[in-house]
Design an enzyme around this catalytic site. Structure first.
Site, PDB file in Angstrom:
ATOM      1  N   CYS A 117      87.727  -8.909  40.727  1.00  0.00           N
ATOM      2  CA  CYS A 117      86.489  -9.674  40.665  1.00  0.00           C
ATOM      3  C   CYS A 117      85.376  -8.814  40.040  1.00  0.00           C
ATOM      4  O   CYS A 117      85.211  -7.650  40.398  1.00  0.00           O
ATOM      5  CB  CYS A 117      86.119 -10.047  42.095  1.00  0.00           C
ATOM      6  SG  CYS A 117      85.069 -11.467  42.229  1.00  0.00           S
ATOM      7  N   MET A 174      84.619 -16.954  43.792  1.00  0.00           N
ATOM      8  CA  MET A 174      85.121 -16.012  44.800  1.00  0.00           C
ATOM      9  C   MET A 174      84.023 -15.614  45.779  1.00  0.00           C
ATOM     10  O   MET A 174      84.284 -15.400  46.959  1.00  0.00           O
ATOM     11  CB  MET A 174      85.702 -14.755  44.128  1.00  0.00           C
ATOM     12  CG  MET A 174      86.941 -15.003  43.291  1.00  0.00           C
ATOM     13  SD  MET A 174      88.141 -16.168  44.007  1.00  0.00           S
ATOM     14  CE  MET A 174      88.537 -15.402  45.571  1.00  0.00           C
ATOM     15  N   GLU A 175      82.800 -15.531  45.272  1.00  0.00           N
ATOM     16  CA  GLU A 175      81.677 -15.167  46.138  1.00  0.00           C
ATOM     17  C   GLU A 175      81.473 -16.253  47.209  1.00  0.00           C
ATOM     18  O   GLU A 175      81.226 -15.934  48.384  1.00  0.00           O
ATOM     19  CB  GLU A 175      80.409 -14.988  45.299  1.00  0.00           C
ATOM     20  CG  GLU A 175      80.324 -13.664  44.556  1.00  0.00           C
ATOM     21  CD  GLU A 175      81.243 -13.565  43.325  1.00  0.00           C
ATOM     22  OE1 GLU A 175      81.872 -14.573  42.942  1.00  0.00           O
ATOM     23  OE2 GLU A 175      81.316 -12.465  42.750  1.00  0.00           O
ATOM     24  N   ASP A 207      84.972 -13.539  65.942  1.00  0.00           N
ATOM     25  CA  ASP A 207      84.723 -12.260  66.608  1.00  0.00           C
ATOM     26  C   ASP A 207      83.747 -12.397  67.769  1.00  0.00           C
ATOM     27  O   ASP A 207      83.950 -11.820  68.842  1.00  0.00           O
ATOM     28  CB  ASP A 207      84.163 -11.254  65.592  1.00  0.00           C
ATOM     29  CG  ASP A 207      83.872  -9.902  66.219  1.00  0.00           C
ATOM     30  OD1 ASP A 207      84.747  -9.382  66.939  1.00  0.00           O
ATOM     31  OD2 ASP A 207      82.778  -9.358  66.004  1.00  0.00           O
TER      32      ASP A 207
END
Lengths: 164, 164, 164, 164, 164, 164
Positions: free
Chosen positions: A76, A115-116, A130
């Site tokens: 990328c 992709m970002e 999380d």
């Protein structure tokens, strides 16, 4: 037939040359989700849990990961992003609740930001996992995909149906 | 009722204190997938595409992202990982092909590695998307979830059914 | 007379050898502040500004920077932190308002975490500046200092008076 | 015959499991060099160039890169380094001057630090190149190799002859 | 006489101002190598070792390190790279085998990419060392140097002879 | 009344869209300081301490942190900096000595570099603390603030009085 563009003449990976591509405004929107149980949903959304904090942390994580995309995805291009926005919506799903996560990313550069946007929603979903995993490790991150992109010579892309 | 552990007395996020938790061997296995069309499947798996290179790059990406987990997930502890393994399997899915991605992560430390395993499979899937998106942007990353964890005082976790 | 420990026999910087230092629990508390005008204070604390979000982002920034300390401070040892907590308090200061920022950091390792605590409060203050600078660029980050440290062979440290 | 240990059962790369390896003190020393012309040598070493600054910057770079080793080398374990020291010596080489660069790295962990020492000398040499390239781009970085390692079950290593 | 450009009026290091330099296409090619014994050569190149995987990992490492150049080299400008390509060739060298590593880097920016190309080949060579060091720690990384650069006001550079 | 620009329509943080802002030369100057006792002052400035090394390391730290600003400050845009310069001056302050730290940062981009300059001086001051803390942990980092900015549509900023 379209060719993979990430490979060099030896058949090995390279970061493709985009220096001749025009520098235009480009946008991408990606989507992911995470399904949580009722207890987690209530803790996140009700006053007990200082409403919104899980989402605030997850959102910061998504934005910071978005800026790290070219460090995470090997081929990328590093690209100076001009805007990132992450939004949330809840949908009930049987006994569970699904947090819908959407990221819009914008640049003025010579390569797209698909992709970002995908990295932003992934990191956001991972962070929700999380922050809530002490309550239940059974949460599932839903399908992650590109919703739309604009700008660049290869034309726009738009996914018709919504996945979950 | 289980409590969220990532919040301080002001109701804001903190990185929880694990200095009293025992330093034991801990493992986690996570799973994700990406569904691609036949053209991409063939390019990846047949000789034409220098078989395996997409997967080789994706795997390196998964391992490197795994080591970056505490930089990507805000409240995640930095922890010296002792082992990371990412494996692949293909399954046909109607006209499409689904690449199954599994990551096993191991540490000897005082907190678990669930997030590290989940981050590894996510980055692996994102990288496959990146390397093949010139052919088709319609690929979808499948459900991402924890399969198993061992070690630590909170007991082991094991997901019975397989998702896709 | 105490000697600087960060220099080698050529008088150049080195990362000092701590492999013989005992692995014990160590803590450090650091303090900083940022003084803002009334308009910013009200926007941050009242409902208009979705109370708390500036602080939520700043806090995440402080925690993430804390984990990056050894990347930012050249001679600082990489050390697996076991806990980070950042808290806030407001104090009026004439016509302005001062946001007091305190970070407590904990590790079980062979070197102290003073730099980690100082880095955490600095990044937190810088982030508040960033999030509010569209309103006023005249904000001032106050004195930044170590409040207390415990653990390690060199003895504990505790600052008596409070600075601003 | 020794086996490569960085590959999994599918023949793909993995980060090998070191959780059973003993946690002992381990050291490694690596060496590199860079050959510069007389003009650069004089500028670096004489008063004109504020003696030592090029080396000071290069040394900081080497130490910081050393701490980044597991981010740069894909299959390298993240490991908490306990000491790093980089030293310099000049040798004349015909009309040119060779800056000898040596890095010693120490850890108390379950894997060696050969890659950390090699990465430190490489980054140091690259930085000297960067700081002097406005004068001459013909500088050459010399052979880079492991001089010595101690600790760990596979025995010590020591290179007899000196290379340049 | 050419002046070092990395120093400010106090004689200390700075990142030089390139904002007035023209934004043009710039390229750089750098070269390094690593000499390995016959056993390693055969494992890398023959079917036994799933041919190519060591090189595939090393190449990804080189590309990712190339993007990190401004984080590794202190006075190097962050610059959005537009293309990176790393190629390999083997040459026999007595009983040993030398892997020739070449990186070409391209940008459209206001400063050159020499350091990026040099960093790419260095990280590639270091990664080959890492992946094979379980077999033999005596491998030597060969001379590392700039082969060619184009673009920018200071003129092109081209090294005549080939080094090893 | 000026509005915070870092929040989206849900009242959560976003990285604001700057793609329509003009790409112009922008500069920012920030200031910080650190007050040390006489012993530290003498060690840093006299021959005994290989004069200047503490400052050399601190300066490299400031420059490298400056380039990391968008990784440290969550809503800060990644921006290709074109120049960074950090300078020092000593002032006596009763029995103590205050090291004045000034950073000037320049870019040619579509957003300002105030945060980059502030991050640079903060990291510089933190590094001085780190390098001298073996002698005295009572050092205090002074007020940190923006001195001046130029460029961009919102007009220039210049602080009249000097703070300490």
């Amino acid at each position: 037939m379209a060719e993979f563009t990430h490979f060099n003449e030896e058949g090995r990976a390279k970061m493709v040359d985009v220096s001749e591509k025009p520098e235009t405004v480009r946008t991408a929107i990606a989507h992911s989700s995470i399904t949580v149980n009722k207890e987690i949903y209530e803790k996140i959304t009700q006053d007990k849990m200082k409403k919104g904090d899980v989402l605030a942390v997850a959102q910061v994580a998504g934005i910071m990961a978005c800026k790290k995309t070219s460090e995470i995805i090997p081929m990328c291009h590093p690209i100076p992003l001009t805007g990132i926005n992450i939004t949330f919506a809840w949908e009930q799903d049987g006994d569970n609740y699904r947090l819908e996560i959407t990221a819009s990313v914008k640049t003025k550069g010579n390569t797209g930001v698909e992709m970002e946007a995908l990295t932003a929603v992934s990191a956001t979903a991972l962070t929700v996992y999380d922050m809530c995993k002490a309550v239940d490790k059974g949460m599932v991150i839903g399908q992650t995909y590109l919703v739309e992109k604009t700008g660049g010579k290869n034309g726009d892309f738009s996914r018709k149906e919504k996945l979950k």
